[in-house]
Motif scaffolding. Structure first.
Motif, PDB file in Angstrom:
ATOM      1  N   VAL A   1       0.706  -8.443   0.238  1.00  0.00           N
ATOM      2  CA  VAL A   1      -0.202  -7.308   0.459  1.00  0.00           C
ATOM      3  C   VAL A   1      -0.135  -6.318  -0.706  1.00  0.00           C
ATOM      4  CG1 VAL A   1      -0.714  -5.371   1.982  1.00  0.00           C
ATOM      5  CG2 VAL A   1      -0.169  -7.607   2.954  1.00  0.00           C
ATOM      6  N   PRO A   2       1.047  -5.780  -1.050  1.00  0.00           N
ATOM      7  CA  PRO A   2       1.055  -4.848  -2.185  1.00  0.00           C
ATOM      8  C   PRO A   2       0.741  -5.532  -3.519  1.00  0.00           C
ATOM      9  CG  PRO A   2       3.292  -5.180  -1.358  1.00  0.00           C
ATOM     10  CD  PRO A   2       2.360  -5.853  -0.404  1.00  0.00           C
ATOM     11  N   LEU A   3       1.168  -6.791  -3.681  1.00  0.00           N
ATOM     12  CA  LEU A   3       0.825  -7.498  -4.919  1.00  0.00           C
ATOM     13  C   LEU A   3      -0.679  -7.657  -5.075  1.00  0.00           C
ATOM     14  CD1 LEU A   3       3.563 -10.292  -5.035  1.00  0.00           C
ATOM     15  CD2 LEU A   3       3.351  -8.309  -6.528  1.00  0.00           C
ATOM     16  N   SER A   4      -1.352  -7.955  -3.972  1.00  0.00           N
ATOM     17  CA  SER A   4      -2.810  -8.098  -4.004  1.00  0.00           C
ATOM     18  C   SER A   4      -3.474  -6.777  -4.345  1.00  0.00           C
ATOM     19  CB  SER A   4      -3.329  -8.595  -2.657  1.00  0.00           C
ATOM     20  OG  SER A   4      -2.811  -9.860  -2.358  1.00  0.00           O
ATOM     21  N   ALA A   5      -2.994  -5.697  -3.744  1.00  0.00           N
ATOM     22  CA  ALA A   5      -3.582  -4.380  -4.001  1.00  0.00           C
ATOM     23  C   ALA A   5      -3.395  -3.971  -5.461  1.00  0.00           C
ATOM     24  CB  ALA A   5      -2.957  -3.350  -3.070  1.00  0.00           C
ATOM     25  N   ILE A   6      -2.194  -4.187  -5.981  1.00  0.00           N
ATOM     26  CA  ILE A   6      -1.919  -3.823  -7.371  1.00  0.00           C
ATOM     27  C   ILE A   6      -2.760  -4.672  -8.321  1.00  0.00           C
ATOM     28  CG2 ILE A   6      -0.149  -3.853  -9.183  1.00  0.00           C
ATOM     29  CD1 ILE A   6       1.874  -3.180  -6.888  1.00  0.00           C
ATOM     30  N   ALA A   7      -2.795  -5.986  -8.066  1.00  0.00           N
ATOM     31  CA  ALA A   7      -3.547  -6.887  -8.942  1.00  0.00           C
ATOM     32  C   ALA A   7      -5.039  -6.563  -8.904  1.00  0.00           C
ATOM     33  CB  ALA A   7      -3.313  -8.336  -8.527  1.00  0.00           C
ATOM     34  N   ALA A   8      -5.590  -6.300  -7.724  1.00  0.00           N
ATOM     35  CA  ALA A   8      -7.016  -5.992  -7.604  1.00  0.00           C
ATOM     36  C   ALA A   8      -7.336  -4.652  -8.254  1.00  0.00           C
ATOM     37  CB  ALA A   8      -7.435  -5.990  -6.139  1.00  0.00           C
ATOM     38  N   ALA A   9      -6.438  -3.684  -8.120  1.00  0.00           N
ATOM     39  CA  ALA A   9      -6.683  -2.364  -8.696  1.00  0.00           C
ATOM     40  C   ALA A   9      -6.659  -2.395 -10.224  1.00  0.00           C
ATOM     41  CB  ALA A   9      -5.653  -1.366  -8.180  1.00  0.00           C
ATOM     42  N   HIS A  10      -5.796  -3.199 -10.801  1.00  0.00           N
ATOM     43  CA  HIS A  10      -5.655  -3.215 -12.256  1.00  0.00           C
ATOM     44  C   HIS A  10      -6.537  -4.252 -12.948  1.00  0.00           C
ATOM     45  CE1 HIS A  10      -2.491  -0.269 -12.566  1.00  0.00           C
ATOM     46  NE2 HIS A  10      -1.896  -0.824 -11.527  1.00  0.00           N
ATOM     47  N   ALA A  11      -6.806  -5.376 -12.284  1.00  0.00           N
ATOM     48  CA  ALA A  11      -7.538  -6.441 -12.986  1.00  0.00           C
ATOM     49  C   ALA A  11      -8.719  -6.972 -12.181  1.00  0.00           C
ATOM     50  CB  ALA A  11      -6.594  -7.573 -13.335  1.00  0.00           C
ATOM     51  N   GLY A  12      -9.013  -6.365 -11.061  1.00  0.00           N
ATOM     52  CA  GLY A  12     -10.167  -6.787 -10.280  1.00  0.00           C
ATOM     53  C   GLY A  12      -9.961  -8.139  -9.620  1.00  0.00           C
ATOM     54  N   LEU A  13     -11.050  -8.871  -9.478  1.00  0.00           N
ATOM     55  CA  LEU A  13     -11.006 -10.163  -8.800  1.00  0.00           C
ATOM     56  C   LEU A  13     -10.130 -11.168  -9.547  1.00  0.00           C
ATOM     57  CD1 LEU A  13     -12.022 -11.899  -6.479  1.00  0.00           C
ATOM     58  CD2 LEU A  13     -13.989 -12.515  -7.894  1.00  0.00           C
ATOM     59  N   ALA A  14     -10.167 -11.144 -10.867  1.00  0.00           N
ATOM     60  CA  ALA A  14      -9.347 -12.077 -11.652  1.00  0.00           C
ATOM     61  C   ALA A  14      -7.855 -11.829 -11.381  1.00  0.00           C
ATOM     62  CB  ALA A  14      -9.649 -11.922 -13.137  1.00  0.00           C
ATOM     63  N   GLY A  15      -7.445 -10.580 -11.307  1.00  0.00           N
ATOM     64  CA  GLY A  15      -6.050 -10.261 -11.014  1.00  0.00           C
ATOM     65  C   GLY A  15      -5.657 -10.692  -9.616  1.00  0.00           C
ATOM     66  N   LEU A  16      -6.569 -10.525  -8.667  1.00  0.00           N
ATOM     67  CA  LEU A  16      -6.325 -10.943  -7.288  1.00  0.00           C
ATOM     68  C   LEU A  16      -6.136 -12.458  -7.211  1.00  0.00           C
ATOM     69  CD1 LEU A  16      -6.137  -9.874  -4.389  1.00  0.00           C
ATOM     70  CD2 LEU A  16      -8.588 -10.248  -4.179  1.00  0.00           C
ATOM     71  N   VAL A  17      -6.985 -13.201  -7.922  1.00  0.00           N
ATOM     72  CA  VAL A  17      -6.880 -14.666  -7.936  1.00  0.00           C
ATOM     73  C   VAL A  17      -5.552 -15.100  -8.557  1.00  0.00           C
ATOM     74  CG1 VAL A  17      -7.851 -16.774  -8.952  1.00  0.00           C
ATOM     75  CG2 VAL A  17      -9.363 -15.084  -7.896  1.00  0.00           C
ATOM     76  N   VAL A  18      -5.169 -14.476  -9.672  1.00  0.00           N
ATOM     77  CA  VAL A  18      -3.906 -14.825 -10.332  1.00  0.00           C
ATOM     78  C   VAL A  18      -2.724 -14.517  -9.413  1.00  0.00           C
ATOM     79  CG1 VAL A  18      -2.377 -14.220 -12.253  1.00  0.00           C
ATOM     80  CG2 VAL A  18      -4.803 -14.615 -12.671  1.00  0.00           C
ATOM     81  N   ALA A  19      -2.762 -13.361  -8.742  1.00  0.00           N
ATOM     82  CA  ALA A  19      -1.675 -12.996  -7.833  1.00  0.00           C
ATOM     83  C   ALA A  19      -1.540 -14.029  -6.718  1.00  0.00           C
ATOM     84  CB  ALA A  19      -1.906 -11.604  -7.254  1.00  0.00           C
ATOM     85  N   TRP A  20      -2.647 -14.427  -6.116  1.00  0.00           N
ATOM     86  CA  TRP A  20      -2.584 -15.385  -5.012  1.00  0.00           C
ATOM     87  C   TRP A  20      -2.224 -16.785  -5.487  1.00  0.00           C
ATOM     88  CZ3 TRP A  20      -1.886 -15.157  -0.027  1.00  0.00           C
ATOM     89  CH2 TRP A  20      -2.002 -13.911   0.592  1.00  0.00           C
ATOM     90  N   LEU A  21      -2.628 -17.156  -6.684  1.00  0.00           N
ATOM     91  CA  LEU A  21      -2.175 -18.442  -7.224  1.00  0.00           C
ATOM     92  C   LEU A  21      -0.663 -18.433  -7.393  1.00  0.00           C
ATOM     93  CD1 LEU A  21      -4.935 -19.303  -9.862  1.00  0.00           C
ATOM     94  CD2 LEU A  21      -4.458 -20.493  -7.710  1.00  0.00           C
TER      95      LEU A  21
END
Length: 131
Positions: free
Chosen positions: A86-106
């Motif tokens: 949850v916090p990793l997704s929020a941080i990744a989405a806030a800083h890098a958008g959808l690409a960061g969210l995808v990388v975090a979940w991968l």
């Protein structure tokens, strides 16, 4: 186990004969015997598991089965990874958008996949050299 039952019966009989003034001493004595019995059983089980691990290590095989890693450990790892997601997704989405969210979940999926299938991986050459 039968030995502890006889000890309990003897302790209760002694309490009846001696009265409540010796109750604390009798309980302490009985608990000491229970503790000694548990220590003996735990020592026996630890020695058995260590022996199994040594045999498995000598053969170059990771121990498997219920003693190697139980359901609770696997379930706990999954729960912790989801809680941290949850916090990793929020941080990744806030800083890098959808690409960061995808990388975090991968990364989250990758860590869980490695954890789930690590027993199927062969031992590394470094692990074999140590044994």
């Amino acid at each position: 186990m039968d030995e502890l039952k006889s000890e309990l019966d003897a302790t209760l009989q002694a309490r009846r004969e001696l009265g409540t003034e010796y109750e604390a001493a009798l309980v302490d004595s009985f608990l000491g015997k229970v503790e000694q019995s548990l220590d003996t059983a735990i020592d026996r089980q630890v020695r058995r598991r260590l022996g199994e691990q040594q045999v498995a290590s000598a053969r170059g095989v990771r121990p498997r089965g219920p003693g190697a890693e139980g359901f609770g450990a696997r379930f706990g790892f999954g729960i912790i990874s989801l809680v941290l997601a949850v916090p990793l997704s929020a941080i990744a989405a806030a800083h890098a958008g959808l690409a960061g969210l995808v990388v975090a979940w991968l990364g989250i999926v990758g860590v869980n996949a490695v954890h789930a299938f690590r027993d199927r991986l062969p031992l590394s050459p470094r692990d074999e050299d140590r044994h």
